[in-house]
Scaffold this motif. Sequence first.
Motif, PDB file in Angstrom:
ATOM      1  N   SER A   1       0.853  -1.189   0.000  1.00  0.00           N
ATOM      2  CA  SER A   1       0.000   0.000   0.000  1.00  0.00           C
ATOM      3  C   SER A   1       0.885   1.234   0.000  1.00  0.00           C
ATOM      4  CB  SER A   1      -0.910   0.012   1.230  1.00  0.00           C
ATOM      5  OG  SER A   1      -1.754  -1.119   1.231  1.00  0.00           O
ATOM      6  N   ALA A   2       0.547   2.195  -0.843  1.00  0.00           N
ATOM      7  CA  ALA A   2       1.365   3.400  -0.960  1.00  0.00           C
ATOM      8  C   ALA A   2       0.480   4.631  -0.950  1.00  0.00           C
ATOM      9  CB  ALA A   2       2.181   3.359  -2.247  1.00  0.00           C
ATOM     10  N   ALA A   3       0.829   5.600  -0.120  1.00  0.00           N
ATOM     11  CA  ALA A   3       0.115   6.870  -0.057  1.00  0.00           C
ATOM     12  C   ALA A   3       1.138   7.987   0.042  1.00  0.00           C
ATOM     13  CB  ALA A   3      -0.830   6.902   1.146  1.00  0.00           C
ATOM     14  N   GLY A   4       0.907   9.063  -0.688  1.00  0.00           N
ATOM     15  CA  GLY A   4       1.840  10.176  -0.642  1.00  0.00           C
ATOM     16  C   GLY A   4       2.160  10.688  -2.029  1.00  0.00           C
ATOM     17  N   ALA A   5       3.034  11.678  -2.068  1.00  0.00           N
ATOM     18  CA  ALA A   5       3.326  12.378  -3.321  1.00  0.00           C
ATOM     19  C   ALA A   5       3.874  11.456  -4.397  1.00  0.00           C
ATOM     20  CB  ALA A   5       4.315  13.518  -3.043  1.00  0.00           C
ATOM     21  N   GLN A   6       4.688  10.469  -4.012  1.00  0.00           N
ATOM     22  CA  GLN A   6       5.310   9.592  -5.010  1.00  0.00           C
ATOM     23  C   GLN A   6       4.794   8.161  -4.905  1.00  0.00           C
ATOM     24  OE1 GLN A   6       9.515  10.647  -4.005  1.00  0.00           O
ATOM     25  NE2 GLN A   6       9.647  11.195  -6.170  1.00  0.00           N
ATOM     26  N   ALA A   7       3.549   8.022  -4.496  1.00  0.00           N
ATOM     27  CA  ALA A   7       2.977   6.693  -4.315  1.00  0.00           C
ATOM     28  C   ALA A   7       2.993   5.896  -5.615  1.00  0.00           C
ATOM     29  CB  ALA A   7       1.547   6.813  -3.785  1.00  0.00           C
ATOM     30  N   GLN A   8       2.599   6.536  -6.719  1.00  0.00           N
ATOM     31  CA  GLN A   8       2.545   5.829  -8.001  1.00  0.00           C
ATOM     32  C   GLN A   8       3.928   5.352  -8.431  1.00  0.00           C
ATOM     33  OE1 GLN A   8      -0.441   5.128  -9.994  1.00  0.00           O
ATOM     34  NE2 GLN A   8       1.154   3.699 -10.626  1.00  0.00           N
ATOM     35  N   ASP A   9       4.920   6.200  -8.264  1.00  0.00           N
ATOM     36  CA  ASP A   9       6.283   5.822  -8.642  1.00  0.00           C
ATOM     37  C   ASP A   9       6.786   4.670  -7.771  1.00  0.00           C
ATOM     38  OD1 ASP A   9       6.327   7.800 -10.554  1.00  0.00           O
ATOM     39  OD2 ASP A   9       7.293   9.277  -9.252  1.00  0.00           O
ATOM     40  N   ALA A  10       6.450   4.714  -6.487  1.00  0.00           N
ATOM     41  CA  ALA A  10       6.872   3.641  -5.584  1.00  0.00           C
ATOM     42  C   ALA A  10       6.234   2.317  -5.971  1.00  0.00           C
ATOM     43  CB  ALA A  10       6.516   4.007  -4.138  1.00  0.00           C
ATOM     44  N   ILE A  11       4.956   2.373  -6.307  1.00  0.00           N
ATOM     45  CA  ILE A  11       4.254   1.153  -6.750  1.00  0.00           C
ATOM     46  C   ILE A  11       4.914   0.586  -8.000  1.00  0.00           C
ATOM     47  CG2 ILE A  11       2.115   0.331  -7.816  1.00  0.00           C
ATOM     48  CD1 ILE A  11       1.763   0.463  -4.874  1.00  0.00           C
ATOM     49  N   ALA A  12       5.241   1.465  -8.951  1.00  0.00           N
ATOM     50  CA  ALA A  12       5.864   1.016 -10.203  1.00  0.00           C
ATOM     51  C   ALA A  12       7.222   0.374  -9.942  1.00  0.00           C
ATOM     52  CB  ALA A  12       6.007   2.200 -11.158  1.00  0.00           C
ATOM     53  N   ALA A  13       8.008   0.987  -9.051  1.00  0.00           N
ATOM     54  CA  ALA A  13       9.338   0.444  -8.731  1.00  0.00           C
ATOM     55  C   ALA A  13       9.218  -0.916  -8.052  1.00  0.00           C
ATOM     56  CB  ALA A  13      10.098   1.422  -7.846  1.00  0.00           C
ATOM     57  N   PHE A  14       8.253  -1.029  -7.146  1.00  0.00           N
ATOM     58  CA  PHE A  14       8.052  -2.297  -6.446  1.00  0.00           C
ATOM     59  C   PHE A  14       7.588  -3.380  -7.411  1.00  0.00           C
ATOM     60  CE2 PHE A  14       5.624  -5.372  -3.951  1.00  0.00           C
ATOM     61  CZ  PHE A  14       6.494  -5.642  -2.909  1.00  0.00           C
ATOM     62  N   ALA A  15       6.690  -3.017  -8.304  1.00  0.00           N
ATOM     63  CA  ALA A  15       6.187  -3.988  -9.279  1.00  0.00           C
ATOM     64  C   ALA A  15       7.313  -4.514 -10.159  1.00  0.00           C
ATOM     65  CB  ALA A  15       5.089  -3.351 -10.138  1.00  0.00           C
ATOM     66  N   ALA A  16       8.163  -3.612 -10.622  1.00  0.00           N
ATOM     67  CA  ALA A  16       9.288  -4.026 -11.458  1.00  0.00           C
ATOM     68  C   ALA A  16      10.222  -4.950 -10.688  1.00  0.00           C
ATOM     69  CB  ALA A  16      10.055  -2.797 -11.958  1.00  0.00           C
ATOM     70  N   LEU A  17      10.460  -4.626  -9.422  1.00  0.00           N
ATOM     71  CA  LEU A  17      11.338  -5.448  -8.600  1.00  0.00           C
ATOM     72  C   LEU A  17      10.721  -6.823  -8.355  1.00  0.00           C
ATOM     73  CD1 LEU A  17      14.036  -5.257  -7.034  1.00  0.00           C
ATOM     74  CD2 LEU A  17      12.701  -4.604  -5.026  1.00  0.00           C
ATOM     75  N   ALA A  18       9.415  -6.857  -8.105  1.00  0.00           N
ATOM     76  CA  ALA A  18       8.727  -8.124  -7.865  1.00  0.00           C
ATOM     77  C   ALA A  18       8.820  -9.029  -9.090  1.00  0.00           C
ATOM     78  CB  ALA A  18       7.270  -7.871  -7.500  1.00  0.00           C
ATOM     79  N   ARG A  19       8.600  -8.431 -10.268  1.00  0.00           N
ATOM     80  CA  ARG A  19       8.660  -9.232 -11.501  1.00  0.00           C
ATOM     81  C   ARG A  19      10.065  -9.749 -11.786  1.00  0.00           C
ATOM     82  NH1 ARG A  19       5.222  -4.675 -13.289  1.00  0.00           N
ATOM     83  NH2 ARG A  19       3.069  -5.381 -13.103  1.00  0.00           N
TER      84      ARG A  19
END
Length: 801
Positions: free
Chosen positions: A216-234
Amino acid sequence: MVGIVVVSHSRQLADGVAELAEQMTQGKCPIAVAGGIDDPANPIGTDPVAVMSAIETVADDSGVLVLMDLGSALLSAEMALELIDPDLASKVELCAAPIVEGTMAATVAAASGLPLSAVKAEAMGALAAKLKHLGVEDEAAGPAASQAACSDALTFEWTVLNPHGLHARPAAAIVGALAGFEADLTLECKGERANAKSLNALAVLGVRKGDHIVLSAAGAQAQDAIAAFAALARDGFGEDVNAPVEAAETEEQTAPAPSAVEGAIVGVAASDGIVSAPAAFFTVKMPEVPARAFTSAGEETRRLSDTIATVAETMRAQSAAAKAAKDKAKAEIFAAHEAMLTDPDLQPKLLAAVEGGAIAERAWMEVMTALKAQYEAAESAYMRERAMDVLDITRQVMLALTGEEDAGVDIAPNTILFAEDLSPSDTARLNKDTVLGICLQGGGKTSHSAIIARAMGIPAIVRATGCLSEVTPGQTVTLDGFEGLLWTAPSDEKAGELEARRTAWIKERDETLTRALEPAITLDGVHYPVQANIGGFADVEKALASGAEGVGLLRTEFLFQARAELPDEDSQYQEYKRIAAAFGDQPITIRTLDVGGDKPLASYPMAEEENPFLGHRGVRMCLSDPALFKTQIRALIRAASEQPNIQMMVPMIANVRELKAVKALVADCRTELGLPEEQAPMQVGIMIEVPSAVLDAEALAAEADFFSIGTNDLTQYVMAADRGNPQVAELVDYNEPAVLTAIRMTCEAGKKAGIPVSMCGEMAGDTKVTETLLKAGLSKLSASPSLLPSLKAKLRTLSVA
């Protein structure tokens, strides 16, 4: 008038904010700063005592408003309030407003004579004008908005595929990828939640293979954090999720107790091999908490922070050194230790212990002992084994805090090492030519010490219950790393069987090495030279034993690093000649000094650069200092006059003009030395690392004697992605079509000009792309010595014609 205090990790930032505020109020508002710490080597941080002093400087009956940037700045400000006089503390307000906009609004309000409550209110509303201008006024920070942000948090769901779940190393990769984002990040698994920026919190969460997780991500760079995590997970969180599991946790937990074996102590096989030798014992000692008086909360906290930062820097250097040596196992372990040590969740716990009156050493032991207990209580056997990593980190910091010397692992040569357990740092310091085997009463097959033992090729067993009480120092024993047995009194028949198996194992191992010493010839009869990348004379023996047909890259930085003065011409000449002589008539490619803003030298101070990878590095720096460069060139020419197998390679060439300038210096040096080319032949080639060199390869090939492609830098420059930045890690891939095209273009230019093209980057040792590289036109490959046997074996299976 209300005073303003600006607290920042950076002194420059604090001074800049204060300067801007003073200009806005013409100096009417009293303002003080507490920025950075008094440590030239590590100036970033905050100091509670400095905050206290700043408050006292601007304080009067109107009160003081304190604005902070982030993290420990808040903790330091809170501690400062406990240090100052209670009457003064009651007139100080800590403000959550953004440090730049908040300071501007607060100083204007204070200069107008408004009371402290109104000054704080102005600061808290400082973003309103900007938000309205940008059309996002509904997103203004406040309690309701914060709650909405939490309820509307972005999420990413994933089923973990890693064989051992999110243990320390994948957790470290997650923290590294997410730490820089301005967002509140939480990872949830089976109803439990953890701070996704805390390695220890993630590790103790106990995520296993097959578990469903939600970020779960909330804040100014939440979308970027989600994208970085997704790439790392894959990408498997930095692991090969399809790799064979070394020891399944379920097997360790459900396996029946091993049966007794007459004449042997039963343990768990951890690293293959059979060895007979005398026993030597090693005990790890934790430094005692000193009996000293408590100084002050600020001093004890500073002592802890400084020591942790120093130890973390050492771990960072160890990881970088292991990575440079292509020792992935050690590099990942040291990186995980650094992340564990710098975990943001540790700081408030340490601060609470200090505020409770504990000296730094006591606070550290209390917090880390509790953390170790958390790991030991984990459901996962794999996670329980990480408790030794916590103990290792605890000991390293305690050694630094107390000033005690680390005795290290000092045992007699040609012995089997016995211990309760070994820390990863102790295991990494073992000399495999001295330690023939390892027997641990504790530990586990998936412990980091076992992983390092396997990487070093040292036979080992773990969980050998009774080995410390039933074996005496100097007693000759036989360790069977295949079966997990330690033989103390084998029968004559069993001793003969063990010796036969040992002989067969050594024969197979030697045959593998012997085969590596043979040339790598493809199925269609083409011989491709396979050379080694080395970083000094210490690597020569391993390179030769691995079958290196010369050196494709000798990094000369080893002569310049970790020394107060630059190496002189004669010392360089002697070292180059010594290494070249060890390889007989096999070619030795010596790269000239490749340092810059990203790789500083203590002996040659360089200015910091905003973007060092695009800055004053490699040949650019050398050409700007002809005296420095000519010292190395003269040493190379002198060595080549005695060892004609030496050739010089220049890094970071971007255009023909640079190469011609280098060749002109070589000509000057030849004249100075009286060693013309016919008397001291030395080819001069270049590394292809910069896109401009690829695009102008034909012109460069007309001036160079050879090309060598450095894929590590070439990939990051072609893809415009920093290879040290986890947020763009997916782009730093030498399999990208653009990178492969650059390689083909370079090979074509070399073939047209009739000069050889080799590769000395990480890609050269990757057997999955060997066929692609040969078909692109490479004439030879150079890789880390440990990769050469498998690389040669791969070449023998290919047909390129």
